[in-house]
Design a protein around this motif. Structure first.
Motif, PDB file in Angstrom:
ATOM      1  N   GLY A   1       0.798  -1.214   0.000  1.00 14.82           N
ATOM      2  CA  GLY A   1       0.000   0.000   0.000  1.00 14.82           C
ATOM      3  C   GLY A   1       0.834   1.269   0.000  1.00 14.82           C
ATOM      4  O   GLY A   1       2.014   1.263  -0.351  1.00 14.82           O
ATOM      5  N   MET A   2       0.226   2.349   0.438  1.00 14.61           N
ATOM      6  CA  MET A   2       0.867   3.658   0.427  1.00 14.61           C
ATOM      7  C   MET A   2       1.037   4.201   1.838  1.00 14.61           C
ATOM      8  O   MET A   2       0.233   3.928   2.722  1.00 14.61           O
ATOM      9  CB  MET A   2       0.054   4.656  -0.405  1.00 14.61           C
ATOM     10  N   ARG A   3       2.083   4.976   2.014  1.00 12.89           N
ATOM     11  CA  ARG A   3       2.359   5.614   3.293  1.00 12.89           C
ATOM     12  C   ARG A   3       2.694   7.086   3.074  1.00 12.89           C
ATOM     13  O   ARG A   3       3.151   7.473   1.999  1.00 12.89           O
ATOM     14  CB  ARG A   3       3.528   4.922   4.001  1.00 12.89           C
ATOM     15  N   VAL A   4       2.468   7.859   4.115  1.00 14.66           N
ATOM     16  CA  VAL A   4       2.856   9.260   4.070  1.00 14.66           C
ATOM     17  C   VAL A   4       4.378   9.332   4.048  1.00 14.66           C
ATOM     18  O   VAL A   4       5.051   8.623   4.796  1.00 14.66           O
ATOM     19  CB  VAL A   4       2.303  10.031   5.284  1.00 14.66           C
ATOM     20  N   ARG A   5       4.891  10.144   3.188  1.00 10.76           N
ATOM     21  CA  ARG A   5       6.343  10.243   3.031  1.00 10.76           C
ATOM     22  C   ARG A   5       6.992  10.806   4.299  1.00 10.76           C
ATOM     23  O   ARG A   5       6.423  11.657   4.977  1.00 10.76           O
ATOM     24  CB  ARG A   5       6.674  11.151   1.844  1.00 10.76           C
ATOM     25  N   ARG A   6       8.173  10.329   4.592  1.00 11.19           N
ATOM     26  CA  ARG A   6       8.996  10.878   5.666  1.00 11.19           C
ATOM     27  C   ARG A   6      10.238  11.507   5.037  1.00 11.19           C
ATOM     28  O   ARG A   6      10.889  10.900   4.190  1.00 11.19           O
ATOM     29  CB  ARG A   6       9.405   9.775   6.653  1.00 11.19           C
ATOM     30  N   ILE A   7      10.566  12.736   5.433  1.00  9.27           N
ATOM     31  CA  ILE A   7      11.750  13.429   4.927  1.00  9.27           C
ATOM     32  C   ILE A   7      12.695  13.650   6.090  1.00  9.27           C
ATOM     33  O   ILE A   7      12.440  14.458   6.977  1.00  9.27           O
ATOM     34  CB  ILE A   7      11.379  14.766   4.254  1.00  9.27           C
TER      35      ILE A   7
ATOM     36  N   GLY B   1       4.141  35.876 -11.091  1.00  7.18           N
ATOM     37  CA  GLY B   1       3.128  35.671 -12.124  1.00  7.18           C
ATOM     38  C   GLY B   1       3.362  34.478 -13.018  1.00  7.18           C
ATOM     39  O   GLY B   1       2.802  34.396 -14.113  1.00  7.18           O
ATOM     40  N   SER B   2       4.187  33.512 -12.558  1.00  8.95           N
ATOM     41  CA  SER B   2       4.454  32.310 -13.346  1.00  8.95           C
ATOM     42  C   SER B   2       3.741  31.115 -12.731  1.00  8.95           C
ATOM     43  O   SER B   2       4.102  30.670 -11.639  1.00  8.95           O
ATOM     44  CB  SER B   2       5.963  32.032 -13.389  1.00  8.95           C
ATOM     45  N   PRO B   3       2.724  30.558 -13.408  1.00  6.30           N
ATOM     46  CA  PRO B   3       2.028  29.390 -12.860  1.00  6.30           C
ATOM     47  C   PRO B   3       2.949  28.202 -12.621  1.00  6.30           C
ATOM     48  O   PRO B   3       2.780  27.457 -11.665  1.00  6.30           O
ATOM     49  CB  PRO B   3       0.975  29.074 -13.931  1.00  6.30           C
ATOM     50  N   ARG B   4       3.946  28.014 -13.487  1.00 10.40           N
ATOM     51  CA  ARG B   4       4.861  26.886 -13.318  1.00 10.40           C
ATOM     52  C   ARG B   4       5.728  27.063 -12.075  1.00 10.40           C
ATOM     53  O   ARG B   4       5.962  26.116 -11.319  1.00 10.40           O
ATOM     54  CB  ARG B   4       5.728  26.715 -14.571  1.00 10.40           C
ATOM     55  N   LEU B   5       6.241  28.272 -11.861  1.00  8.29           N
ATOM     56  CA  LEU B   5       7.025  28.510 -10.654  1.00  8.29           C
ATOM     57  C   LEU B   5       6.166  28.342  -9.402  1.00  8.29           C
ATOM     58  O   LEU B   5       6.610  27.789  -8.399  1.00  8.29           O
ATOM     59  CB  LEU B   5       7.633  29.919 -10.677  1.00  8.29           C
ATOM     60  N   SER B   6       4.919  28.807  -9.463  1.00 10.97           N
ATOM     61  CA  SER B   6       4.020  28.680  -8.312  1.00 10.97           C
ATOM     62  C   SER B   6       3.731  27.213  -8.018  1.00 10.97           C
ATOM     63  O   SER B   6       3.691  26.801  -6.855  1.00 10.97           O
ATOM     64  CB  SER B   6       2.704  29.431  -8.569  1.00 10.97           C
ATOM     65  N   ALA B   7       3.527  26.416  -9.053  1.00  9.67           N
ATOM     66  CA  ALA B   7       3.288  24.987  -8.852  1.00  9.67           C
ATOM     67  C   ALA B   7       4.505  24.321  -8.240  1.00  9.67           C
ATOM     68  O   ALA B   7       4.382  23.459  -7.351  1.00  9.67           O
ATOM     69  CB  ALA B   7       2.919  24.315 -10.174  1.00  9.67           C
ATOM     70  N   ARG B   8       5.684  24.727  -8.691  1.00 14.79           N
ATOM     71  CA  ARG B   8       6.910  24.130  -8.156  1.00 14.79           C
ATOM     72  C   ARG B   8       7.108  24.485  -6.692  1.00 14.79           C
ATOM     73  O   ARG B   8       7.455  23.631  -5.878  1.00 14.79           O
ATOM     74  CB  ARG B   8       8.114  24.604  -8.989  1.00 14.79           C
ATOM     75  N   ILE B   9       6.851  25.746  -6.337  1.00 17.72           N
ATOM     76  CA  ILE B   9       7.075  26.127  -4.940  1.00 17.72           C
ATOM     77  C   ILE B   9       6.027  25.489  -4.042  1.00 17.72           C
ATOM     78  O   ILE B   9       6.310  25.168  -2.875  1.00 17.72           O
ATOM     79  CB  ILE B   9       7.100  27.663  -4.763  1.00 17.72           C
ATOM     80  N   ASP B  10       4.824  25.269  -4.541  1.00 17.99           N
ATOM     81  CA  ASP B  10       3.806  24.582  -3.735  1.00 17.99           C
ATOM     82  C   ASP B  10       4.301  23.193  -3.329  1.00 17.99           C
ATOM     83  O   ASP B  10       4.128  22.771  -2.182  1.00 17.99           O
ATOM     84  CB  ASP B  10       2.493  24.468  -4.512  1.00 17.99           C
ATOM     85  N   THR B  11       4.902  22.480  -4.276  1.00 15.25           N
ATOM     86  CA  THR B  11       5.431  21.148  -3.972  1.00 15.25           C
ATOM     87  C   THR B  11       6.567  21.230  -2.964  1.00 15.25           C
ATOM     88  O   THR B  11       6.620  20.458  -1.996  1.00 15.25           O
ATOM     89  CB  THR B  11       5.927  20.468  -5.256  1.00 15.25           C
ATOM     90  N   LEU B  12       7.477  22.169  -3.150  1.00 15.63           N
ATOM     91  CA  LEU B  12       8.623  22.301  -2.253  1.00 15.63           C
ATOM     92  C   LEU B  12       8.199  22.736  -0.849  1.00 15.63           C
ATOM     93  O   LEU B  12       8.757  22.278   0.153  1.00 15.63           O
ATOM     94  CB  LEU B  12       9.634  23.299  -2.838  1.00 15.63           C
ATOM     95  N   LEU B  13       7.198  23.594  -0.772  1.00 17.16           N
ATOM     96  CA  LEU B  13       6.706  24.014   0.549  1.00 17.16           C
ATOM     97  C   LEU B  13       5.992  22.867   1.256  1.00 17.16           C
ATOM     98  O   LEU B  13       6.082  22.728   2.484  1.00 17.16           O
ATOM     99  CB  LEU B  13       5.769  25.219   0.397  1.00 17.16           C
ATOM    100  N   ALA B  14       5.287  22.041   0.489  1.00 17.86           N
ATOM    101  CA  ALA B  14       4.662  20.865   1.083  1.00 17.86           C
ATOM    102  C   ALA B  14       5.724  19.912   1.623  1.00 17.86           C
ATOM    103  O   ALA B  14       5.589  19.349   2.717  1.00 17.86           O
ATOM    104  CB  ALA B  14       3.786  20.159   0.050  1.00 17.86           C
ATOM    105  N   GLU B  15       6.813  19.742   0.875  1.00 20.23           N
ATOM    106  CA  GLU B  15       7.906  18.899   1.343  1.00 20.23           C
ATOM    107  C   GLU B  15       8.565  19.492   2.589  1.00 20.23           C
ATOM    108  O   GLU B  15       8.990  18.761   3.489  1.00 20.23           O
ATOM    109  CB  GLU B  15       8.942  18.725   0.235  1.00 20.23           C
ATOM    110  N   THR B  16       8.644  20.807   2.649  1.00 17.21           N
ATOM    111  CA  THR B  16       9.203  21.465   3.834  1.00 17.21           C
ATOM    112  C   THR B  16       8.351  21.171   5.062  1.00 17.21           C
ATOM    113  O   THR B  16       8.874  20.888   6.146  1.00 17.21           O
ATOM    114  CB  THR B  16       9.295  22.983   3.615  1.00 17.21           C
ATOM    115  N   ARG B  17       7.032  21.210   4.899  1.00 13.97           N
ATOM    116  CA  ARG B  17       6.147  20.890   6.026  1.00 13.97           C
ATOM    117  C   ARG B  17       6.353  19.438   6.458  1.00 13.97           C
ATOM    118  O   ARG B  17       6.414  19.147   7.659  1.00 13.97           O
ATOM    119  CB  ARG B  17       4.689  21.147   5.629  1.00 13.97           C
ATOM    120  N   ILE B  18       6.481  18.527   5.501  1.00 13.36           N
ATOM    121  CA  ILE B  18       6.694  17.119   5.844  1.00 13.36           C
ATOM    122  C   ILE B  18       8.024  16.938   6.550  1.00 13.36           C
ATOM    123  O   ILE B  18       8.140  16.152   7.503  1.00 13.36           O
ATOM    124  CB  ILE B  18       6.609  16.237   4.588  1.00 13.36           C
ATOM    125  N   ALA B  19       9.060  17.657   6.113  1.00 14.12           N
ATOM    126  CA  ALA B  19      10.357  17.577   6.781  1.00 14.12           C
ATOM    127  C   ALA B  19      10.237  18.015   8.239  1.00 14.12           C
ATOM    128  O   ALA B  19      10.829  17.404   9.142  1.00 14.12           O
ATOM    129  CB  ALA B  19      11.387  18.437   6.049  1.00 14.12           C
TER     130      ALA B  19
END
Length: 249
Positions: A80-86, A156-174
């Motif tokens: 199955g799946m588990r929440v990632r640990r960083i 104003g860059s949707p791609r940069l915003s999408a990338r930082i959303d992922t990195l900020l989510a990883e920061t919270r998990i860390a």
């Protein structure tokens, strides 16, 4: 002569409905992970979560796969799946990626500093300062994430915003992965003020340097090298996560 049936019309409608359900499930899973309601390293109970959401296991699995792609979940074949640990060994690389995105954003904003954009950052910083006077770690962490998300969004860059959303989510998990519980810095680093002032004055290099020093401080705290900075702590994930039914009014 009767009109021929519109081939594919019903399939398109069903697909759209399914995509909507999957999206809503992904939103709820993401919220639970980033709030610590689904603890890092913990399994995703498909049967229980699907029942609470009022969906079948198909949309749940599809939504979970999206979160695997985002780096919030990990899939173990047959288990199955588990929440990632960083862990601490990944923190430096995580902030290296964040610096690449956020320093670029700071330089871009400093090229043509606008009063409206500076005001937006000022409002985010004021919010961070205000909540840091309290004793609840999650609101402080949320305000910190909001500041950095806004810094990139203003480009104003949707791609940069999408990338930082992922990195900020990883920061919270860390942060959630820390052995001694979820911790955030109590005092607001002076580098936030320096960053906003540098952007307002058009000094992109000074803004990038302020970010670099801010991230070095965060890395030292998350890897246990900084034991001097006072933190606000909380323990999350001790109560089972609950999910709202998606068909509720």
């Amino acid at each position: 002569m009767p009109k021929p049936p519109v081939v594919g019309a019903q399939r398109s409608m069903v697909a759209l409905e399914r995509m909507s359900t999957v999206h809503l499930v992904a939103v709820e899973l993401r919220k639970a992970i980033l709030a610590g309601d689904l603890p890092v390293g913990g399994p995703i109970g498909e049967v229980e979560i699907a029942a609470q959401l009022g969906v079948s296991r198909g949309p749940l699995r599809e939504a979970a796969q999206r979160l695997v792609q985002e780096g919030l979940l990990v899939s173990h074949p047959g288990r199955g799946m588990r929440v990632r640990r960083i862990g601490p060994d990944e923190v430096s690389d995580l902030y290296e990626a964040r610096l690449a995105v956020e320093a670029h954003a700071a330089r871009r904003l400093a090229q043509r500093p606008e009063r409206v954009q500076t005001a937006e950052l000022e409002a985010c910083l004021a919010r961070l300062v205000a909540v840091s006077e309290g004793d609840e770690a999650v609101p402080i962490g949320d305000a910190d994430i909001a500041f950095h998300r806004e810094l990139v969004r203003l480009v104003g860059s949707p791609r940069l915003s999408a990338r930082i959303d992922t990195l900020l989510a990883e920061t919270r998990i860390a942060s959630l992965s820390a052995s001694d519980g979820y911790q955030v810095r109590r005092s607001v680093s002076s580098t936030y003020r320096e960053l906003v002032d540098a952007i307002a004055s058009g000094d992109g290099e000074a803004a990038a340097e302020a970010l670099s020093r801010q991230f070095e401080e965060a890395i030292a705290r998350l890897t246990g090298r900084d034991e001097q900075t006072e933190t606000v702590e909380t323990t999350l994930g001790h109560t089972p996560a609950t999910f709202p039914r998606l068909d509720s009014p």
